[in-house]
Design an enzyme around this catalytic site. Structure first.
Site, mmCIF file in Angstrom:
data_model
loop_
_atom_site.group_PDB
_atom_site.id
_atom_site.type_symbol
_atom_site.label_atom_id
_atom_site.label_comp_id
_atom_site.label_asym_id
_atom_site.label_seq_id
_atom_site.Cartn_x
_atom_site.Cartn_y
_atom_site.Cartn_z
ATOM 1 N N CYS A 47 0.875 -1.183 0.000
ATOM 2 C CA CYS A 47 0.000 0.000 0.000
ATOM 3 C C CYS A 47 0.909 1.229 0.000
ATOM 4 N N HIS A 48 0.366 2.346 -0.457
ATOM 5 C CA HIS A 48 1.159 3.579 -0.492
ATOM 6 C C HIS A 48 1.695 3.931 0.905
ATOM 7 N N THR A 49 0.960 3.562 1.949
ATOM 8 C CA THR A 49 1.404 3.907 3.309
ATOM 9 C C THR A 49 2.689 3.169 3.694
ATOM 10 N N HIS A 69 0.875 -4.176 5.702
ATOM 11 C CA HIS A 69 -0.375 -4.222 6.479
ATOM 12 C C HIS A 69 -1.562 -4.622 5.615
ATOM 13 N N GLU A 70 -1.295 -5.059 4.377
ATOM 14 C CA GLU A 70 -2.370 -5.629 3.547
ATOM 15 C C GLU A 70 -2.009 -7.095 3.382
ATOM 16 N N CYS A 99 -11.643 -4.187 19.676
ATOM 17 C CA CYS A 99 -11.702 -5.010 20.898
ATOM 18 C C CYS A 99 -13.139 -5.176 21.373
ATOM 19 N N CYS A 102 -13.419 -1.145 24.541
ATOM 20 C CA CYS A 102 -12.828 0.136 24.950
ATOM 21 C C CYS A 102 -13.823 1.274 24.733
ATOM 22 N N CYS A 105 -14.595 1.700 21.009
ATOM 23 C CA CYS A 105 -15.457 0.651 20.454
ATOM 24 C C CYS A 105 -16.883 0.776 20.984
ATOM 25 N N CYS A 113 -10.071 1.991 17.546
ATOM 26 C CA CYS A 113 -10.104 1.217 18.809
ATOM 27 C C CYS A 113 -8.857 1.593 19.600
ATOM 28 N N ARG A 117 -3.596 0.535 20.194
ATOM 29 C CA ARG A 117 -3.070 1.570 19.302
ATOM 30 C C ARG A 117 -1.766 2.199 19.809
ATOM 31 N N CYS A 177 -6.602 -3.344 3.525
ATOM 32 C CA CYS A 177 -6.436 -1.881 3.587
ATOM 33 C C CYS A 177 -7.114 -1.148 2.433
ATOM 34 N N ARG A 374 -2.265 -2.485 -7.469
ATOM 35 C CA ARG A 374 -1.664 -3.295 -6.422
ATOM 36 C C ARG A 374 -0.886 -4.462 -7.026
HETATM 37 N N1 LIG Z 1 -6.735 6.878 5.882
HETATM 38 C C1 LIG Z 1 -6.519 5.589 5.656
HETATM 39 O O1 LIG Z 1 -7.068 4.716 6.345
HETATM 40 C C2 LIG Z 1 -5.624 5.184 4.543
HETATM 41 C C3 LIG Z 1 -4.874 6.102 3.874
HETATM 42 N N2 LIG Z 1 -4.098 5.734 2.807
HETATM 43 C C4 LIG Z 1 -3.417 6.806 2.086
HETATM 44 O O2 LIG Z 1 -4.243 7.098 0.952
HETATM 45 C C5 LIG Z 1 -3.434 7.585 -0.125
HETATM 46 C C6 LIG Z 1 -3.696 6.753 -1.375
HETATM 47 O O3 LIG Z 1 -3.206 5.444 -1.204
HETATM 48 P P1 LIG Z 1 -3.077 4.454 -2.486
HETATM 49 O O4 LIG Z 1 -4.338 4.482 -3.261
HETATM 50 O O5 LIG Z 1 -2.504 3.195 -1.993
HETATM 51 O O6 LIG Z 1 -1.945 5.259 -3.285
HETATM 52 P P2 LIG Z 1 -1.568 5.322 -4.819
HETATM 53 O O7 LIG Z 1 -0.181 5.865 -4.879
HETATM 54 O O8 LIG Z 1 -1.863 4.036 -5.488
HETATM 55 O O9 LIG Z 1 -2.602 6.393 -5.406
HETATM 56 C C7 LIG Z 1 -2.466 7.774 -5.260
HETATM 57 C C8 LIG Z 1 -2.960 8.414 -6.554
HETATM 58 O O10 LIG Z 1 -2.951 9.840 -6.402
HETATM 59 C C9 LIG Z 1 -2.406 10.402 -7.595
HETATM 60 N N3 LIG Z 1 -1.893 11.734 -7.296
HETATM 61 C C10 LIG Z 1 -0.724 12.071 -6.708
HETATM 62 N N4 LIG Z 1 -0.655 13.418 -6.608
HETATM 63 C C11 LIG Z 1 -1.784 13.914 -7.133
HETATM 64 C C12 LIG Z 1 -2.294 15.234 -7.328
HETATM 65 N N5 LIG Z 1 -1.583 16.298 -6.948
HETATM 66 N N6 LIG Z 1 -3.501 15.381 -7.904
HETATM 67 C C13 LIG Z 1 -4.221 14.302 -8.302
HETATM 68 N N7 LIG Z 1 -3.784 13.023 -8.155
HETATM 69 C C14 LIG Z 1 -2.587 12.836 -7.580
HETATM 70 C C15 LIG Z 1 -1.332 9.398 -7.999
HETATM 71 O O11 LIG Z 1 -0.960 9.588 -9.343
HETATM 72 P P3 LIG Z 1 0.398 8.917 -9.947
HETATM 73 O O12 LIG Z 1 -0.035 7.648 -10.565
HETATM 74 O O13 LIG Z 1 0.849 9.935 -10.940
HETATM 75 O O14 LIG Z 1 1.351 8.764 -8.797
HETATM 76 C C16 LIG Z 1 -2.076 8.095 -7.759
HETATM 77 O O15 LIG Z 1 -2.907 7.789 -8.862
HETATM 78 C C17 LIG Z 1 -2.003 7.539 0.404
HETATM 79 O O16 LIG Z 1 -1.703 8.820 0.950
HETATM 80 C C18 LIG Z 1 -2.072 6.499 1.516
HETATM 81 O O17 LIG Z 1 -1.023 6.669 2.444
HETATM 82 C C19 LIG Z 1 -4.079 4.448 2.337
HETATM 83 C C20 LIG Z 1 -4.810 3.498 2.963
HETATM 84 C C21 LIG Z 1 -5.569 3.753 4.175
HETATM 85 N N1 LIG Z 2 1.917 6.678 11.614
HETATM 86 C C1 LIG Z 2 1.237 7.480 10.685
HETATM 87 C C2 LIG Z 2 -0.235 7.198 10.727
HETATM 88 C C3 LIG Z 2 -0.815 7.580 9.419
HETATM 89 C C4 LIG Z 2 -2.282 7.244 9.279
HETATM 90 O O1 LIG Z 2 -3.082 8.137 9.362
HETATM 91 N N2 LIG Z 2 -2.605 5.984 9.053
HETATM 92 C C5 LIG Z 2 -3.963 5.585 8.717
HETATM 93 C C6 LIG Z 2 -3.922 4.308 8.040
HETATM 94 S S1 LIG Z 2 -2.994 4.386 6.567
HETATM 95 C C7 LIG Z 2 -3.145 2.888 5.901
HETATM 96 O O2 LIG Z 2 -2.637 2.617 4.867
HETATM 97 C C8 LIG Z 2 -4.841 5.405 9.937
HETATM 98 O O3 LIG Z 2 -5.666 4.522 10.028
HETATM 99 N N3 LIG Z 2 -4.729 6.245 10.880
HETATM 100 C C9 LIG Z 2 -5.427 6.114 12.130
HETATM 101 C C10 LIG Z 2 -4.496 5.580 13.168
HETATM 102 O O4 LIG Z 2 -4.950 5.271 14.274
HETATM 103 O O5 LIG Z 2 -3.292 5.463 12.860
HETATM 104 C C11 LIG Z 2 1.508 8.967 10.945
HETATM 105 O O6 LIG Z 2 1.586 9.354 12.106
HETATM 106 O O7 LIG Z 2 1.622 9.679 9.957
HETATM 107 ZN ZN LIG Z 3 -2.702 0.887 3.599
HETATM 108 ZN ZN LIG Z 4 -11.630 -1.144 21.250
#
Ligand SMILES: NC(=O)C1=CN([C@@H]2O[C@H](COP(=O)(O)OP(=O)(O)OC[C@H]3O[C@@H](n4cnc5c(N)ncnc54)[C@H](OP(=O)(O)O)[C@@H]3O)[C@@H](O)[C@H]2O)C=CC1
Ligand SMILES: N[C@@H](CCC(=O)N[C@@H](CSC=O)C(=O)NCC(=O)O)C(=O)O
Ligand SMILES: [Zn+2]
Ligand SMILES: [Zn+2]
Length: 381
Positions: A47-49, A69-70, A99, A102, A105, A113, A117, A177, A374
């Site tokens: 994943c991007h993260t 994490h995936e 859980c 908490c 939850c 949760c 964490r 994820c 992916r």
């Molecule tokens: N909150 C949460 O629970 C989660 C958060 N995340 C976060 O979500 C985001 C996306 O993850 P993921 O889908 O895996 O990442 P990807 O890298 O697969 O997708 C990101 C997309 O955004 C595009 N992009 C980058 N910059 C811009 C811009 N300025 N304008 C428009 N499009 C843009 C990229 O284009 P290009 O192909 O050109 O790079 C790509 O297509 C990440 O920041 C990740 O860390 C992920 C999972 C869970």
């Molecule tokens: N350690 C990071 C945390 C970044 C973040 O916000 N993570 C997401 C999941 S991203 C998955 O691909 C999230 O669920 N956040 C909630 C949480 O409890 O972490 C940072 O500090 O930047």
């Molecule tokens: Zn992720």
């Molecule tokens: Zn909990």
């Protein structure tokens, strides 16, 4: 011979330092302690993260660690007092634990949760120690409570969910994820309704999963905004009605005014799936006056901040965030798996490549090249 109760030596990908390729090497994985489960990971994806944390800008990033994490796999052994899974169960690792006990939850207000964490963010198990060691006995940190870039991992019992064995390991890994995050953000966090207008910034796995959630709810317009035209066909396949590349706008246009013009005053919902704080501002400002909501999903580094004129909020736009799509992993994953089985939720379509585990660094490179959603890694190869 069974390894239950004993350390297992296996192959894992170690992040020794920021911005350096992972090292695929042998590590030792200790047996699970009370309320812990050791899993044989079968499939995992990047994943991007993972790339974000590897880059060194994650304030919780610790090295050396086992990222990932995936992932999904099979319960190899359980520690004392584990009652929610048994040996042989097929499971998804959950970075958002549940859980059920908490304050979070029990609130009924969030999927976050509090049970594990704090230690999760410090790269250790709830007792403050790691189950991963190198061959000299030096500890290796865990990551996001999952560490799926290893043939074996140990997670807290609240950080996994079992699934029916008729569902395979690849889609369930992705449900760990990206797909769940985007789909959940659309159907749960935003709770998009029929006829709503939606813009999604960033057409990666997360963004395109928002698109399919919006489509499943009957959104009237689903506009994808991405800088990469290679994402156009996928956007339409997942349900977008329009695709806008900000680089192709006329000199007199900017992305906010373009979206407002396309939607008679702005969008009901926008989603940031890029992690870029300037994009987050555009996403907020493209919302309709009075009610438009912008949901931040993308992760930005420590030190990065979002900004807008307070007037944008005074006049009714709402800024929100979503982690794991607002989905409670243990009680709600079954519903998503049903959506996958019924065809409402595309998951396999996100797999743009498969590689043996030894090619994990190439899988990170895939993610940075615009033609990947992916890459799934098979941990047995
Ligand atoms: N909150 C949460 O629970 C989660 C958060 N995340 C976060 O979500 C985001 C996306 O993850 P993921 O889908 O895996 O990442 P990807 O890298 O697969 O997708 C990101 C997309 O955004 C595009 N992009 C980058 N910059 C811009 C811009 N300025 N304008 C428009 N499009 C843009 C990229 O284009 P290009 O192909 O050109 O790079 C790509 O297509 C990440 O920041 C990740 O860390 C992920 C999972 C869970
Ligand atoms: N350690 C990071 C945390 C970044 C973040 O916000 N993570 C997401 C999941 S991203 C998955 O691909 C999230 O669920 N956040 C909630 C949480 O409890 O972490 C940072 O500090 O930047
Ligand atoms: Zn992720
Ligand atoms: Zn909990």
């Amino acid at each position: 011979m069974s390894a239950v109760g004993k350390p297992i030596t296996c192959t894992a990908a170690i992040a020794y330092e920021a911005n350096k390729p992972l090292t695929v090497t042998e590590i030792v994985v200790d047996p699970p302690k009370a309320h812990e489960v050791r899993i044989k990971i079968v499939k995992t994806a990047v994943c991007h993260t993972d790339a974000y944390s590897l880059s060194g800008v994650d304030p919780e990033g610790l090295f050396p660690c086992v990222l990932g994490h995936e992932g999904s796999g099979i319960v190899e052994s359980i520690g004392a007092d584990v009652t929610n899974v048994k040996v042989g169960d097929h499971v998804i690792a959950l970075y958002t634990a549940e859980c059920g006990k908490c304050k979070f939850c029990l609130s009924g207000k969030t999927n976050l949760c509090g049970s594990v964490r704090a230690t999760q963010g410090k790269g250790v198990m709830p007792d403050g120690t790691t189950r991963f060691h190198d061959k000299d006995g030096k500890p290796i940190y865990h990551f996001m409570g999952c560490s799926t870039f290893s043939q074996y991992t140990v997670v807290a019992d609240v950080s996994l969910v079992a699934f029916d064995k008729s569902v395979s390991f690849e889609p369930t890994a992705l449900l760990g994820c990206g797909v769940t995050t985007g789909y959940g953000a659309a159907i749960k966090t935003a709770n998009i309704q029929k006829g709503d207008t939606v813009a999604v910034f960033g057409a990666g796995t997360v963004g395109l999963s928002v698109v399919q959630g919006a489509k499943s709810r009957g959104a009237s317009k689903i506009i994808v905004v991405d800088l990469n035209n290679d994402k156009k066909d996928w956007s339409f396949e997942f349900g977008a009605t329009d695709f806008v590349n900000p680089k192709e706008l006329k000199d007199s246009e900017d992305i906010v005014s373009k979206l407002i013009e396309m939607t008679d005053g702005g969008l009901d919902f926008t989603f940031d799936c890029t992690g870029n704080v300037n994009v987050m501002r555009n996403a907020l400002e493209a919302c309709h006056k009075g009610w438009g909501q912008s949901i931040i999903i993308g992760v930005a580094a420590a030190g990065q901040e979002i900004a807008t004129r307070p007037f944008q909020l005074v006049t009714g736009r709402v800024w929100r965030g979503s982690a794991f799509g607002g989905i409670k992993g243990r009680s709600e994953m079954g519903g998503l798996i049903k959506d996958y089985q019924s065809g409402t939720l595309k998951v396999d379509e996100f797999i743009t490549g498969r590689r043996p585990f030894t090619e994990i660094n190439a899988a990170f490179e895939d993610l940075h090249n615009g033609s990947c959603l992916r890459t799934v890694l098979d941990t047995s190869t």
